[in-house]
Design an enzyme around this catalytic site. Sequence first.
Site, short mmCIF file in Angstrom:
data_model
loop_
_atom_site.label_atom_id
_atom_site.label_comp_id
_atom_site.label_asym_id
_atom_site.label_seq_id
_atom_site.Cartn_x
_atom_site.Cartn_y
_atom_site.Cartn_z
N HIS A 111 13.40 -32.24 30.62
CA HIS A 111 12.32 -32.96 29.94
C HIS A 111 12.79 -33.74 28.71
CE1 HIS A 111 9.22 -31.51 32.56
NE2 HIS A 111 9.68 -30.29 32.43
N GLU B 136 9.94 -29.85 25.65
CA GLU B 136 8.72 -30.09 26.44
C GLU B 136 7.54 -29.65 25.56
OE1 GLU B 136 8.38 -27.71 30.00
OE2 GLU B 136 6.88 -29.02 30.92
ZN LIG Z 1 10.79 -27.67 34.78
#
Ligand SMILES: [Zn+2]
Length: 508
Positions: free
Chosen positions: A378, A353
């Site tokens: 992510h 992320e």
């Molecule tokens: Zn999260």
Amino acid sequence: MMSTSYLVTIISVLQLLSYADTIFISYEDARKAVIQAEDQLIVGARIHLNDVEDKVNDMFMRYKYDELGAGFYDPDVNAAGLHFFKGKKLVEQSKVLKFLKRMPKGAILHLHNTASVSSEWMVRNISYMPGLLRCTNKEGTSILSFRRTARDHGCATQYVRVSDERARSLSPATYDRSFEKLINLYTPVPEYDYPTIKHVWRKFQNMFATTNDALRYLPAFRAYSWRMLEEMYEDNVMYAELRMDFKELYDYSGRTFSPERTVHELLTIVEDFRRQYPSFMGVKAIFSTHRDVERSRVSEKFKKFKSLHKAHTDFIIGFDLVGQEDRGKPLHNFVAELADLPRSAKYFFHAGETNWYGAATDMNLLDALLLNTTRIGHGYALLKHPVLWNAVKRRDVAIEVSPISNQVLHLVTDLRNHPASFYMSQNLPMVICNDDPGFWGTKGLSYDFYYTIMSLAPNHVGLKTLKGLVWNSIRYSVMNENERRTAFENLEQAWERFVSDVAQGKVF
Ligand SMILES: [Zn+2]
Ligand SMILES: *[C@@H]1O[C@H](CO)[C@@H](O)[C@H](O)[C@H]1NC(C)=O
Ligand SMILES: *[C@@H]1O[C@H](CO)[C@@H](O)[C@H](O)[C@H]1NC(C)=O
């Protein structure tokens, strides 16, 4: 007459599709072959639609093309390319969203429980609970609580009763609006209020601090958890795997209850909910702890996790580290602490992320895979790592894609540039998630599905890909075999009802 250089290009492109010996194919046929080949690779491409689904897909595609068409001529109305806060009104009027809300969406596999419920409900319910107090810490963040242990929460001011503040304010509605701002990132001008990732993450983390203690008050925990399930159910989500910590709860007398009690409370709420809504399949929990801490602290939390997992193997299914990756400690730091995962437990690491290619944070993807993570939270940076995304494909490790989260939290401005387009385009294992919907004013998964089909997917893609993603959410969950079988049966039935309703004109 086709020039030689064209012919060479056609041949070399077709070689990729093992067409090498058909040299005398026409230019137009060559184009078609390549387009078809790509269409065959995308998520859901190989799903066969029945006649009803075909009809529903046609209806859906009309609305999708209408909206994209309008957006193509006027970027101001192109919700697919706007910041969610700028496009929110458009999205909420969208026929595509209306369709998606009615669509069974299977499971949410990446959701933080304390950011799961809409701020609108928080105002309506928690802020009106008798006994709610507010103070301000030295950074100016509001802290909400039902107990007067102000110093423990970093209060720099006295506690005041929320009910008193409301009574003294201009009007309850004015007060409620300002209260809601404490727990929602929404602003019509995100570019001014959050010029950088630092600004938006600061407010984002502060909102967890604002609600943390209030949500550990037993009556608030119960009401909140119930509402969380309701907001999923109302959005046609049937199951979730929640990231949560299991901190102590407390009651009005100041008595505290162990994490075991928190588990018990949640299980009871889910059981009650399922009695009322039998098609809802329940939740499981991924024990999550903050990554911005010392190794000894992670070690301690990991032990706690293991003891809870041992007692509730089928419910506390795994472990994760949370918080801004760039600011927290890289996963590599904790490899020794995380060495002895019980065989029955799994890792579900947040990783990638970040926009920092090659930084220590970026390597979280590598460590997550070396630690045999079951899914990746992510995985935004994964496309930059060919060895890793090939491993993800081979090992069938699902990427938990949360489009709105990535946009609001400053990884990408225009979601048409989100790397999940790449994951979709070649059917990497992926699921659509919502991460922290309560903190940006969405409910359930429909909004993230909106951006998935409008921004991440190619124009001409519709129901097959949606269905592929919904089915993925059950496939990549960690339900046991019985649960999964039941989930697929329930999903089939709900899906059939849904397409039949749409086909009969009951949705549009
Ligand atoms: Zn999260
Ligand atoms: C808050 O929600 C709970 C659970 O749905 C409900 O029982 C309670 O009446 C609500 N309280 C208020 C003040 O709305
Ligand atoms: C890796 O994880 C998978 C599923 O998540 C599990 O089946 C396998 O046993 C794990 N392998 C190791 C070496 O832990």
